[in-house]
Design an enzyme around this catalytic site. Structure first.
Site, PDB file in Angstrom:
ATOM      1  N   ASP A 131       0.856  -1.195   0.000  1.00  0.00           N
ATOM      2  CA  ASP A 131       0.000   0.000   0.000  1.00  0.00           C
ATOM      3  C   ASP A 131       0.885   1.235   0.000  1.00  0.00           C
ATOM      4  O   ASP A 131       0.724   2.151   0.806  1.00  0.00           O
ATOM      5  CB  ASP A 131      -0.931  -0.007   1.212  1.00  0.00           C
ATOM      6  CG  ASP A 131      -1.972   1.118   1.163  1.00  0.00           C
ATOM      7  OD1 ASP A 131      -2.247   1.623   0.062  1.00  0.00           O
ATOM      8  OD2 ASP A 131      -2.512   1.478   2.230  1.00  0.00           O
ATOM      9  N   LEU A 132       1.837   1.253  -0.930  1.00  0.00           N
ATOM     10  CA  LEU A 132       2.896   2.260  -0.898  1.00  0.00           C
ATOM     11  C   LEU A 132       2.485   3.518  -1.657  1.00  0.00           C
ATOM     12  O   LEU A 132       2.945   3.782  -2.763  1.00  0.00           O
ATOM     13  CB  LEU A 132       4.200   1.684  -1.456  1.00  0.00           C
ATOM     14  CG  LEU A 132       5.453   2.530  -1.214  1.00  0.00           C
ATOM     15  CD1 LEU A 132       5.573   2.935   0.239  1.00  0.00           C
ATOM     16  CD2 LEU A 132       6.686   1.764  -1.651  1.00  0.00           C
TER      17      LEU A 132
END
Length: 329
Positions: free
Chosen positions: A219-220
């Site tokens: 979830d960068l």
């Protein structure tokens, strides 16, 4: 949290038990919240006289517990490979005095505004992705990890195509449960799964090619990366939703402009890890990975129709482009 007599501060005994060698709690302060968790800063004096700060996230209920369990497991996996790329995880658990409330604790950092500078940031990310330590070389993760309050299906698969398809179907089911059906989206899904995904992911694992699983943050986006040194703009990542994946999956979250990772970040990253073959499919693979993140957003924020529309528009473009594709038996 219940009042504890240790220093007179608002801290649960189970939290105090997992912070090492505490002589005295200085204070516990509110540090913000999201729709699914609250954050606190805990300042303590250790038995050696050193003052230290810890970050504590608190969630409630079954999903809150599982989300913090997953965050601890994911951060621990990242820290084992790249300890300079994330906060040191300390513990997770359940409050003694409030059994429906749960906590996750890690080292506390003061953040500066902006996203980390690309050179060091992308080198660390590439180092994380280059440690191919997945159990038995499979795609997945030992436990459920959460994107916000959205649980991911991390069931182990030998094939990246099968893992990605299974995970995407799960996200679509959760989105429909929360937001209701979308005739426009539903009409596009057969071609997405029968044509687009096989066309773009199967070549990665055929003709002698193989995807070696990489541990991804998962979830960068810019909100999960921060500068910890103003002078060097050195950065770390946090709030992971990790699993072992095709390394390029990580970059799908960089595709939307809202996430502030410009083309320079792509270029710098690929100076360490080249684009996968076939390279000519790279942009469409990135679009496929990116639409999953838009579906995450559409599930987390069902009242924001723009996220679903972005995913629908991309699915339509890809299905039209690959409408003639016929999978090889």
């Amino acid at each position: 949290m219940a009042l504890d007599t240790h220093g007179g501060h608002d801290i649960d005994p189970n939290v105090l038990a997992v912070i090492p060698d505490v002589e005295r709690v200085i204070d516990v302060s509110y540090h913000g919240e999201s729709a699914w968790a609250k954050a606190f800063r805990i300042n303590v004096i250790h038995t050696n006289g050193v003052e230290e700060s810890y970050f504590m996230k608190v969630s409630v209920g079954h999903h809150g517990r599982e989300a913090l369990k997953g965050e601890f497991a994911a951060t621990s996996a990242i820290f084992e490979i790249t300890p300079d790329f994330c906060p040191k995880p300390i513990a997770w658990g359940t409050f003694k005095l409030h059994p429906d409330e749960h906590f996750y604790i890690c080292k506390f950092y003061e953040f500066s505004e902006g996203v980390p500078e690309p050179a060091s940031f992308c080198e660390k990310l590439a180092r994380l992705h280059s440690s191919h330590t997945s159990p038995e070389g499979k795609f997945g993760f030992p436990c459920t990890t959460y994107n916000g309050d959205l649980p991911q299906d991390n069931t182990w698969f030998d094939s990246w195509e099968e893992f990605f398809g299974n995970g995407l179907r799960h996200i679509l089911r959760v989105r429909q449960e929360r937001a209701g059906p979308s005739d426009e989206l539903d009409g596009l899904l057969p071609a997405l799964f029968d044509k687009v995904i096989p066309r773009l992911l199967r070549p990665l694992e055929t003709d002698g090619r193989k995807v070696i699983p990489s541990l991804v943050h998962g979830d960068l986006w810019c909100g999960n990366a921060a500068i910890i040194d103003e002078d060097t703009e050195e950065g770390i990542v946090f709030d992971p939703s990790s699993f072992w994946a095709h390394n390029e999956y990580e970059l799908g979250n960089w595709r939307p402009e809202r996430n502030r990772f410009t083309s320079l970040y792509f270029q710098t990253y690929h100076s360490h890890i080249p684009k996968s073959e076939p390279v000519e499919d790279y942009d469409d693979r990135n679009a496929l990975y990116g639409l999953r993140f838009n579906l995450h957003a559409a599930t987390l924020f069902p009242n924001h129709a723009e996220f679903l529309q972005m995913a629908v528009d991309e699915i339509r473009r890809l299905t039209e482009k690959f409408s003639a594709y016929t999978a090889k038996l």
